[in-house]
Design an enzyme around this catalytic site. Structure first.
Site, PDB file in Angstrom:
ATOM      1  N   GLU A  48      45.410  36.056  40.350  1.00 29.02           N
ATOM      2  CA  GLU A  48      45.638  37.470  40.049  1.00 29.02           C
ATOM      3  C   GLU A  48      46.267  37.542  38.650  1.00 29.02           C
ATOM      4  O   GLU A  48      47.429  37.161  38.465  1.00 29.02           O
ATOM      5  CB  GLU A  48      46.570  38.064  41.122  1.00 29.02           C
ATOM      6  CG  GLU A  48      47.205  39.386  40.768  1.00 29.02           C
ATOM      7  CD  GLU A  48      46.231  40.478  40.350  1.00 29.02           C
ATOM      8  OE1 GLU A  48      45.340  40.822  41.126  1.00 29.02           O
ATOM      9  OE2 GLU A  48      46.372  40.975  39.217  1.00 29.02           O
ATOM     10  N   CYS A  61      34.414  32.409  43.593  1.00 27.57           N
ATOM     11  CA  CYS A  61      35.361  31.591  42.839  1.00 27.57           C
ATOM     12  C   CYS A  61      36.226  30.760  43.784  1.00 27.57           C
ATOM     13  O   CYS A  61      36.567  31.169  44.869  1.00 27.57           O
ATOM     14  CB  CYS A  61      36.210  32.429  41.895  1.00 27.57           C
ATOM     15  SG  CYS A  61      37.207  33.665  42.674  1.00 27.57           S
ATOM     16  N   SER A  91      40.290  46.114  42.343  1.00 28.23           N
ATOM     17  CA  SER A  91      39.576  45.817  43.585  1.00 28.23           C
ATOM     18  C   SER A  91      40.086  46.722  44.701  1.00 28.23           C
ATOM     19  O   SER A  91      41.260  46.665  45.050  1.00 28.23           O
ATOM     20  CB  SER A  91      39.813  44.353  43.984  1.00 28.23           C
ATOM     21  OG  SER A  91      39.310  43.510  42.987  1.00 28.23           O
ATOM     22  N   CYS A 131      43.734  37.203  49.942  1.00 25.83           N
ATOM     23  CA  CYS A 131      42.702  38.142  50.393  1.00 25.83           C
ATOM     24  C   CYS A 131      41.772  37.410  51.365  1.00 25.83           C
ATOM     25  O   CYS A 131      41.379  36.267  51.114  1.00 25.83           O
ATOM     26  CB  CYS A 131      41.913  38.680  49.206  1.00 25.83           C
ATOM     27  SG  CYS A 131      42.947  39.525  47.996  1.00 25.83           S
ATOM     28  N   CYS A 191      38.389  35.581  50.213  1.00 32.99           N
ATOM     29  CA  CYS A 191      38.411  34.832  48.958  1.00 32.99           C
ATOM     30  C   CYS A 191      38.762  33.364  49.160  1.00 32.99           C
ATOM     31  O   CYS A 191      39.772  33.030  49.780  1.00 32.99           O
ATOM     32  CB  CYS A 191      39.412  35.483  48.018  1.00 32.99           C
ATOM     33  SG  CYS A 191      39.662  34.556  46.500  1.00 32.99           S
ATOM     34  N   GLU A 213      38.279  27.140  37.543  1.00 34.29           N
ATOM     35  CA  GLU A 213      36.882  27.409  37.229  1.00 34.29           C
ATOM     36  C   GLU A 213      36.751  28.574  36.256  1.00 34.29           C
ATOM     37  O   GLU A 213      37.548  29.515  36.290  1.00 34.29           O
ATOM     38  CB  GLU A 213      36.136  27.818  38.504  1.00 34.29           C
ATOM     39  CG  GLU A 213      36.146  26.776  39.580  1.00 34.29           C
ATOM     40  CD  GLU A 213      35.630  27.326  40.908  1.00 34.29           C
ATOM     41  OE1 GLU A 213      35.772  26.615  41.909  1.00 34.29           O
ATOM     42  OE2 GLU A 213      35.102  28.455  40.947  1.00 34.29           O
ATOM     43  N   SER A 259      40.834  42.267  35.614  1.00 39.78           N
ATOM     44  CA  SER A 259      40.551  42.693  36.988  1.00 39.78           C
ATOM     45  C   SER A 259      41.734  42.351  37.881  1.00 39.78           C
ATOM     46  O   SER A 259      42.215  41.217  37.880  1.00 39.78           O
ATOM     47  CB  SER A 259      39.300  41.960  37.487  1.00 39.78           C
ATOM     48  OG  SER A 259      39.052  42.296  38.823  1.00 39.78           O
ATOM     49  N   CYS A 270      46.208  31.155  44.424  1.00 42.18           N
ATOM     50  CA  CYS A 270      46.624  32.561  44.339  1.00 42.18           C
ATOM     51  C   CYS A 270      47.538  32.879  45.515  1.00 42.18           C
ATOM     52  O   CYS A 270      47.346  32.352  46.607  1.00 42.18           O
ATOM     53  CB  CYS A 270      45.394  33.468  44.374  1.00 42.18           C
ATOM     54  SG  CYS A 270      45.792  35.211  44.156  1.00 42.18           S
ATOM     55  N   HIS A 277      37.808  47.798  47.836  1.00 40.45           N
ATOM     56  CA  HIS A 277      37.160  47.216  49.020  1.00 40.45           C
ATOM     57  C   HIS A 277      37.278  48.052  50.296  1.00 40.45           C
ATOM     58  O   HIS A 277      36.657  47.705  51.307  1.00 40.45           O
ATOM     59  CB  HIS A 277      37.633  45.781  49.290  1.00 40.45           C
ATOM     60  CG  HIS A 277      37.546  44.885  48.093  1.00 40.45           C
ATOM     61  ND1 HIS A 277      36.571  45.004  47.133  1.00 40.45           N
ATOM     62  CD2 HIS A 277      38.328  43.858  47.687  1.00 40.45           C
ATOM     63  CE1 HIS A 277      36.751  44.091  46.186  1.00 40.45           C
ATOM     64  NE2 HIS A 277      37.812  43.393  46.492  1.00 40.45           N
ATOM     65  N   CYS A 284      33.852  34.641  32.895  1.00 38.59           N
ATOM     66  CA  CYS A 284      34.819  35.031  33.915  1.00 38.59           C
ATOM     67  C   CYS A 284      35.936  33.982  33.899  1.00 38.59           C
ATOM     68  O   CYS A 284      35.689  32.803  34.148  1.00 38.59           O
ATOM     69  CB  CYS A 284      34.089  35.071  35.251  1.00 38.59           C
ATOM     70  SG  CYS A 284      35.083  35.648  36.585  1.00 38.59           S
ATOM     71  N   HIS A 341      29.571  36.992  49.064  1.00 41.53           N
ATOM     72  CA  HIS A 341      29.088  35.613  49.219  1.00 41.53           C
ATOM     73  C   HIS A 341      29.884  35.011  50.376  1.00 41.53           C
ATOM     74  O   HIS A 341      31.105  34.863  50.258  1.00 41.53           O
ATOM     75  CB  HIS A 341      29.365  34.777  47.968  1.00 41.53           C
ATOM     76  CG  HIS A 341      28.605  35.232  46.762  1.00 41.53           C
ATOM     77  ND1 HIS A 341      27.394  34.690  46.404  1.00 41.53           N
ATOM     78  CD2 HIS A 341      28.887  36.167  45.836  1.00 41.53           C
ATOM     79  CE1 HIS A 341      26.958  35.279  45.303  1.00 41.53           C
ATOM     80  NE2 HIS A 341      27.855  36.176  44.941  1.00 41.53           N
TER      81      HIS A 341
HETATM   82  S1  SF4 Z   1      40.554  37.983  45.478  1.00 42.32           S
HETATM   83 FE1  SF4 Z   1      41.787  37.623  43.634  1.00 42.32          FE
HETATM   84  S2  SF4 Z   1      43.827  38.335  44.245  1.00 42.32           S
HETATM   85 FE2  SF4 Z   1      42.697  38.054  46.151  1.00 42.32          FE
HETATM   86  S3  SF4 Z   1      43.181  35.959  46.833  1.00 42.32           S
HETATM   87 FE3  SF4 Z   1      41.304  35.855  45.589  1.00 42.32          FE
HETATM   88  S4  SF4 Z   1      41.988  35.376  43.539  1.00 42.32           S
HETATM   89 FE4  SF4 Z   1      43.759  36.142  44.667  1.00 42.32          FE
END
Ligand code: SF4
Length: 342
Positions: free
Chosen positions: A159, A330, A211, A117, A120, A93, A190, A113, A213, A106, A287
């Site tokens: 990433e 995403c 990031s 995280c 995500c 995307e 990022s 990935c 957090h 973006c 989100h």
């Molecule tokens: S936030 Fe970024 S680094 Fe973390 S799992 Fe999602 S895509 Fe990967």
């Protein structure tokens, strides 16, 4: 029949190798770069200052490799999420975000990935593959609004600093005079703080977003397993060794979760952590995603958090939420598409 190699995404040095293979003079590489990155053609036949016989020879083994999006969703606020193919059964995307004074894309760097995280959706897909320079640049070049673009953020799926070789080719093409010739100030990479960070800081002038957090390592570890391999204190120490007071900027991303990292204590600790780094903190509304017990916090809490940082000399803003009605988190659209195609 073997697949044709793609010219889009090749650096000038790589195009020189192609030109030599075709028996073309050295300057033909620059001509090809011009057709690819300035005139943005879709086929080798359009490269009319290259002899017809050589174009035919090239077209037997190569193609431009510009592939349009296969799907999109448009938000009421103008944000558009595009879906691009990325090899058999895979999709990535890109999110186009127009505002009154800029138009940002973006961009994704991987299918899935490895970083997992907690918050995500892309992390839930697991890792499939690194995108090639062609697949990364194609998101920009095949974007229907390509002419409107003012800024890029490598903040989509994956990433970027876990795919540094391909990312660096794209950054070169975007900023080199033979390519897009963009200022690096229009581009932000990022990261969650992966192993390619030092190379990025040494070799690129593009802006950096990290990031965080959480200001607390144990809590950050519960959200982001990367904290174990690349602890945030090491990442911050590395950042402190570079100059962010002139051209290049560093910002820190902070997704705010209800009753987890949104307290006054967190805000004060974050301000203390970043007080000696010239930076900006972006607070991001979470989100919600399926099967994850994290919740969105109230705007009033985010404002109080922001004010504590600003009062302590750390510039902090709340990022406007865009595309909420199309699920801008995403990974949502590509996950749905992948499931459909299996
Ligand atoms: S936030 Fe970024 S680094 Fe973390 S799992 Fe999602 S895509 Fe990967």
């Amino acid at each position: 029949m073997s697949e044709k190699k793609r010219l889009l995404g090749m650096t000038l040095d790589e195009l020189k190798i192609v030109a030599a293979e075709a028996g073309l003079p050295g300057f033909a590489a620059k001509q090809m770069a011009d057709w690819l990155y300035k005139k943005r053609v879709s086929s080798i036949e359009e490269m009319t200052n290259i002899a017809i016989a050589k174009r035919k020879w090239l077209a037997e083994s190569y193609e431009v490799g510009k592939v349009p999006p296969v799907d999109f969703q448009k938000s009421v606020d103008g944000t558009i999420k595009y879906l691009y193919p990325a090899g058999p059964g895979n999709f990535v995307e890109s999110v186009y975000i127009p505002t009154s004074d800029r138009a940002t894309l973006c961009v994704s760097s991987q299918v899935g990935c490895k970083m997992n995280c907690l918050f995500c959706m892309t992390g839930k897909q697991g890792f499939t593959k690194n995108l090639s320079a062609n697949e990364i640049l194609n998101q920009i070049q095949a974007l229907p609004e390509n002419d409107e673009l003012t800024n890029l953020v490598f903040m989509g799926m994956g990433e970027p600093l876990d795919n540094t070789d391909e990312l660096f080719k794209v950054l070169e093409i975007l900023t080199a005079p033979y390519g897009y010739a963009w200022s690096p100030k229009r581009i932000t990479v990022s990261t969650i703080g992966a192993k390619g960070l030092k190379r990025f800081l040494d070799e690129s002038d593009c802006h950096l977003a990290v990031s965080l957090h959480s200001p607390y390592p144990a809590e950050r570890l519960s959200l982001m397993p990367v904290e174990k391999a690349f602890p945030m204190h090491g990442v911050l120490d590395l950042i402190r060794q570079y100059d962010f007071t002139h051209q290049r900027r560093v910002s820190f991303e902070y997704i705010v979760f209800k009753n987890l990292n949104d307290s006054v204590q967190h805000a004060k600790a974050l301000a203390g952590l970043l007080k000696d780094i010239p930076c900006r903190v972006n607070l991001i509304r979470f989100h919600a995603i399926p099967n994850v017990p994290l919740q969105t916090t109230d705007l009033s809490k985010m404002e109080a958090f922001r004010d504590i940082l600003n009062d302590r000399g750390v510039t902090c803003t709340i990022r406007a939420s865009r595309g909420e009605d199309i699920f801008a988190a995403c990974g949502m659209l590509s996950t749905a598409k992948k499931e459909k195609s299996i």
